[in-house]
Write an enzyme that holds these catalytic residues in place. Structure first.
Site, short mmCIF file in Angstrom:
data_model
loop_
_atom_site.label_atom_id
_atom_site.label_comp_id
_atom_site.label_asym_id
_atom_site.label_seq_id
_atom_site.Cartn_x
_atom_site.Cartn_y
_atom_site.Cartn_z
N GLY A 284 42.18 34.19 37.42
CA GLY A 284 41.43 34.07 36.17
C GLY A 284 40.42 35.20 36.00
O GLY A 284 40.24 35.73 34.90
N THR A 285 39.78 35.58 37.08
CA THR A 285 38.77 36.64 37.01
C THR A 285 39.38 37.94 36.53
O THR A 285 38.84 38.61 35.63
CB THR A 285 38.12 36.84 38.40
OG1 THR A 285 37.48 35.62 38.77
CG2 THR A 285 37.10 37.96 38.38
N THR B 291 52.67 46.21 42.67
CA THR B 291 53.85 45.39 42.96
C THR B 291 53.52 43.93 42.72
O THR B 291 52.48 43.44 43.16
CB THR B 291 54.31 45.62 44.41
OG1 THR B 291 54.58 47.01 44.56
CG2 THR B 291 55.55 44.81 44.74
N CYS C 146 30.72 29.28 42.13
CA CYS C 146 30.20 30.66 42.19
C CYS C 146 28.68 30.68 42.21
O CYS C 146 28.10 31.60 42.73
CB CYS C 146 30.71 31.46 41.00
SG CYS C 146 32.44 31.16 40.72
N1 PLP Z 1 37.06 31.14 34.22
C1 PLP Z 1 36.68 29.88 34.45
C2 PLP Z 1 36.25 29.02 33.31
C3 PLP Z 1 36.68 29.37 35.75
O1 PLP Z 1 36.28 28.11 35.98
C4 PLP Z 1 37.09 30.22 36.81
C5 PLP Z 1 37.06 29.73 38.21
O2 PLP Z 1 36.24 28.93 38.59
C6 PLP Z 1 37.50 31.52 36.51
C7 PLP Z 1 37.47 31.95 35.21
C8 PLP Z 1 37.95 32.46 37.58
O3 PLP Z 1 39.26 32.17 38.01
P1 PLP Z 1 39.79 32.67 39.45
O4 PLP Z 1 39.12 31.81 40.47
O5 PLP Z 1 41.26 32.46 39.38
O6 PLP Z 1 39.43 34.11 39.56
#
Ligand code: PLP
Length: 383
Positions: A72-73, A239, A327
């Site tokens: 997600g990041t 990759t 986080c």
């Molecule tokens: N966006 C939201 C709303 C999230 O809750 C999170 C993870 O806690 C992320 C992005 C980041 O995702 P990832 O842990 O896959 O990098």
């Protein structure tokens, strides 16, 4: 000791069927590089194509609109950074909200230091962004609006579809962080009017380190972070993480199959938790929206309690919970989300997030309610 996992917004256990699928792509002939034009490469390519189709189908997209990322990041970073830099000739204004995940918020702030003009919208006491505030913030130089679908810390579901409609009418790119909403409520890129949308595997019983960015066909967006090979049709060099991708495909498929029934079941458990906690304990308030919230999400602030000490005490009883966001825990600052909602500093330190998932039962909820009442009384008495 009885163990109860109530931290599914931080991460989820990998579903056994997903693990099986991943294992298949770590063994035997399934080790190929999807770019290779031989038997092994073609096997890998076929698997990646199948996963892409599953992810696309889950969110109402075309397979060619899916770009696999490391989570997600990365999807958030790629979306925001790419949209900003690709449209720099059209304007420099970016709109976001004060309660975004740091993957969006810190990317937007970094762009602010590079000369982009940033508007960080406030939220109301429930953590909700107002569509009217978005409308007022839009200028002739606005190139991107990025607002999450559902908040990870307080579970509030945002009016994303309406914000998307506004963005569409004004010809502004709209990015949605759907990391927390996928698999819990319907996520449809057309209903949301999303041009860019981020998802992550480990929130939906898939593996960590895999996610995807949806990029609507025709969107003025180029990937601007990675330099390298031509993978993912020049949108993400490197990759492909084939085991992760097939795992994500399977996780998405299962999430879609189970969503309706599971969300209903978890909604009932969540409501029992909320009613139990607010009914039995004094000096507590539910954080986030009372109705427009994720079905598996309950979050609270307690008077005269430090969230971290509550977590340690719960952990000793076998209960895994969180203060809000994986986080921010570990940092001494209270959550930016709670502060943006107007929760006073002292109260924001006493936050607790309980996020339910597929293995939770009514007995888990009962056990939690039995444990929390004396535990809180003990912590408060010691203060
Ligand atoms: N966006 C939201 C709303 C999230 O809750 C999170 C993870 O806690 C992320 C992005 C980041 O995702 P990832 O842990 O896959 O990098």
């Amino acid at each position: 000791m009885r163990r109860v996992y109530f931290d599914h917004s931080a991460t989820t256990p990998v579903h056994p069927e997903v693990a099986e699928e991943i294992y298949r792509f770590l063994t035997g002939d399934n080790f190929g590089n999807p770019s290779s034009v031989h038997y092994y490469g073609l096997l890998a390519k076929k698997a990646v194509t199948g996963a892409r189709e599953k992810v696309a189908a889950a969110i109402g997209a075309e397979p060619g609109e899916i770009v696999f990322t490391s989570g997600g990041t990365e999807a958030d970073n790629m979306a925001v950074h790419g949209a900003a830099h690709t449209n720099r000739d059209r304007g420099n204004h970016i709109i976001t909200s004060a309660v975004e995940h740091h993957a969006v918020l810190n990317t937007v702030k970094a762009l602010g230091r590079q000369g982009f003009e940033i508007t960080v919208l406030p939220v109301d006491g429930h953590g909700m962004v107002s569509v009217e505030d978005v409308r007022k913030a839009v200028t002739g130089r606005t190139i991107l609006i990025t607002v999450m679908h559902a908040n990870n810390e307080v579970g509030t579901i945002m009016p994303a579809a309406e914000i998307g409609k506004l963005a569409k009418e004004r010809g502004i790119i709209f990015h949605v962080d759907a990391v927390q909403s996928l698999g819990k409520i319907p996520v449809d890129v057309n209903e949301l009017n999303a041009d860019l949308l981020s998802i992550s595997g480990h929130k939906i019983y898939g593996p960590k380190g895999i996610g995807a960015l949806y990029v609507r066909k025709g969107t003025r967006w180029k990937q601007t972070l990675f330099h390298g090979g031509a993978q993912e049709r020049l949108r993400r060099a490197g990759t492909e993480n084939v085991p992760g991708i097939v795992g994500l495909g399977k996780a998405v498929e299962l999430a879609m199959k189970n969503m309706e029934e599971e969300s209903k079941r978890l909604g009932v458990l969540r409501d029992r938790l909320i009613a139990g906690i607010t009914g039995k304990i004094k000096g507590v308030r539910l954080t986030g929206h009372p109705a427009s919230r994720l079905p598996n999400h309950a979050s609270f602030c307690f008077d005269a309690v430090e969230g971290e000490s509550l977590l340690y005490a719960l952990n000793k009883k076998g209960i895994a919970a969180s203060t809000g966001s994986a986080c921010t825990s570990g940092s001494l600052e209270p959550s930016h989300v709670l502060l943006a909602m107007g929760v006073p500093h002292e109260l924001a330190y006493g936050s607790l997030r309980l996020t339910l998932g597929k293995d939770n039962t009514e007995e888990d909820v009962n056990y939690f309610l039995e444990v929390i009442v004396p535990l809180l009384a003990k912590i408060r008495a010691a203060n």
